[in-house]
Motif scaffolding. Sequence first.
Motif, short mmCIF file in Angstrom:
data_model
loop_
_atom_site.label_atom_id
_atom_site.label_comp_id
_atom_site.label_asym_id
_atom_site.label_seq_id
_atom_site.Cartn_x
_atom_site.Cartn_y
_atom_site.Cartn_z
N LYS A 1 63.36 29.50 34.19
CA LYS A 1 62.20 30.38 34.17
C LYS A 1 62.34 31.44 35.27
CE LYS A 1 58.53 27.52 33.22
NZ LYS A 1 57.32 26.85 33.73
N ARG B 1 65.02 32.57 36.67
CA ARG B 1 66.10 33.53 36.43
C ARG B 1 65.61 34.74 35.64
NH1 ARG B 1 71.24 31.95 37.58
NH2 ARG B 1 71.72 29.73 37.56
N ALA B 2 64.58 34.53 34.82
CA ALA B 2 64.07 35.64 34.01
C ALA B 2 63.47 36.73 34.90
CB ALA B 2 63.04 35.11 33.02
N ASP B 3 62.90 36.30 36.02
CA ASP B 3 62.33 37.29 36.93
C ASP B 3 62.39 36.78 38.38
OD1 ASP B 3 60.98 39.23 38.32
OD2 ASP B 3 58.98 38.55 37.67
N SER C 1 62.18 38.10 41.24
CA SER C 1 61.85 39.17 42.19
C SER C 1 60.94 38.69 43.32
CB SER C 1 61.17 40.32 41.43
OG SER C 1 59.98 39.85 40.84
N GLU D 1 64.41 32.20 44.67
CA GLU D 1 64.52 33.53 44.05
C GLU D 1 65.54 34.38 44.83
OE1 GLU D 1 60.45 33.33 44.58
OE2 GLU D 1 59.94 33.98 42.55
N ARG E 1 69.10 35.98 43.48
CA ARG E 1 69.53 37.38 43.66
C ARG E 1 70.88 37.46 44.37
NH1 ARG E 1 64.01 37.96 45.15
NH2 ARG E 1 64.50 38.37 47.33
#
Length: 427
Positions: free
Chosen positions: A215, A217-219, A221, A227, A231
């Motif tokens: 989940k 990995r989809a966003d 940010s 997270e 990145r």
Amino acid sequence: ATAPNGCPVSHEAANFDAFTGPYQIDPPEALRWARAKEPVFYSPRLGYWVVTRYEDVKAVFRDNITFSPSIALEKVTPTSEEANAILRRYDYGMNRTLVNEDEPAHLERRRALLHSFLPEELAHHEPMVRRLTRQYVDRFIDRGEVDLVDEMLWEIPLTVALHFLGVPEEDMGALRQYSIAHTVNTWGRPSPEEQLKVAEAVGNFWQYAGRVLEKMRADPSGHGWMEYAIRRQKEMPDVITDSYLHSMMMAGIVAAHETTANATANALVLLLRNREAWDAICADPSLIPNAAEECLRLSGSIIAWRRLLTADARVGGVDIPKGERLLIVMTSANHDERHFENPDELDIYRDNTTEHLSFGYGSHQCMGKNLARMEMRIFLEELTRRLPHMELVPEQELEYLPNTSFRGPDHLRVRWNPALNPERRDP
Ligand code: HEM
């Protein structure tokens, strides 16, 4: 009996049991004999060499090449084929994280992921810890009695841990059960029937960690550590691998909350049993950081850790062959009179208390120690300010999950007279 180096095993060493009896009741006391006369001994029941003195434990931590941390998350008790089959069914693949990674991969990864642990980053979490602590205390302050473990000390560190990692808040009850299962699976001695239940929970935990990661990995940010790691993976895919991310997601949830919950519960037991110390920190909250540190020394939440010999080595004067395993007992080291004066005494003014080994030492030393310290400080600040008159419920027997390494009471009941609350006296 003889040890793997050919030396005879003493009576005490032969009887040492990490899962029942004295070590479970009072770990540093259970090893007093060893610190005095056999500071490094082979335990045939455990199959590990047990290291008990401060200088020796520190020396082992200092050399992570000769004493590899690769076995840190290995099962201390091998499990049945049936239990292993359950884990396979869940595709369980807990592998390298940071804590069990060898050089040079470890330092490269540690450096790449340090950012979230910098003081200015950790400061972002402080208002949340304060707000949560106030909310939780509000829930029970007028009641006069509470189980602090059940109603505060698990959930707040878990919430903070999820926030730190960037994981949306989830089913807290399930995560608590998963974490306990992970502890038993790794550091416990579950019976054959327990092994099956534990394997189901650990398998589910692993799958859960994988779903959260997908989940994310989809966003990726957000501000969370995971997270950030996702990145960074784009820039250094060989350093931050998929397997690492999945393992770290699971290990990170445990590392970041169970330890802090247990450490705070241990600290409260000590402080409330030493009323003068409790009264002193109620009167002067600036004493809290050193008091918390002294509690970590006397009764830390990770009491022992493991290393594997990559070469023949001498530890505390004992020759140990390559391939042997060490249980290095930090809580015993922290009670060593060769390093700490009156080691068994709680002295909140002690000037060398931060030299304790409860966060490990050297290149693997706990990365989250300042987050843990901040949480402990805020818990103690809020509890001493709002419930200075609380005391342990006297007739309770504290119970601990039998295992080599993670230690904190399953429950901790305290009570007070709500009519005497310094605030909210008239709710
Ligand atoms: C490593 C204890 C809280 C993240 C460790 C180690 C210990 C430890 C003993 C192994 C050190 C070594 O091998 O030298 C504790 C205690 C805590 C706590 C007692 C609470 C009172 C936390 C928190 C986090 C965290 C809150 C994360 C937010 C880590 C990480 C490592 C680690 C990432 C691996 C570091 C490496 O291998 O380079 N911790 N910990 N810990 N801890 Fe903690």
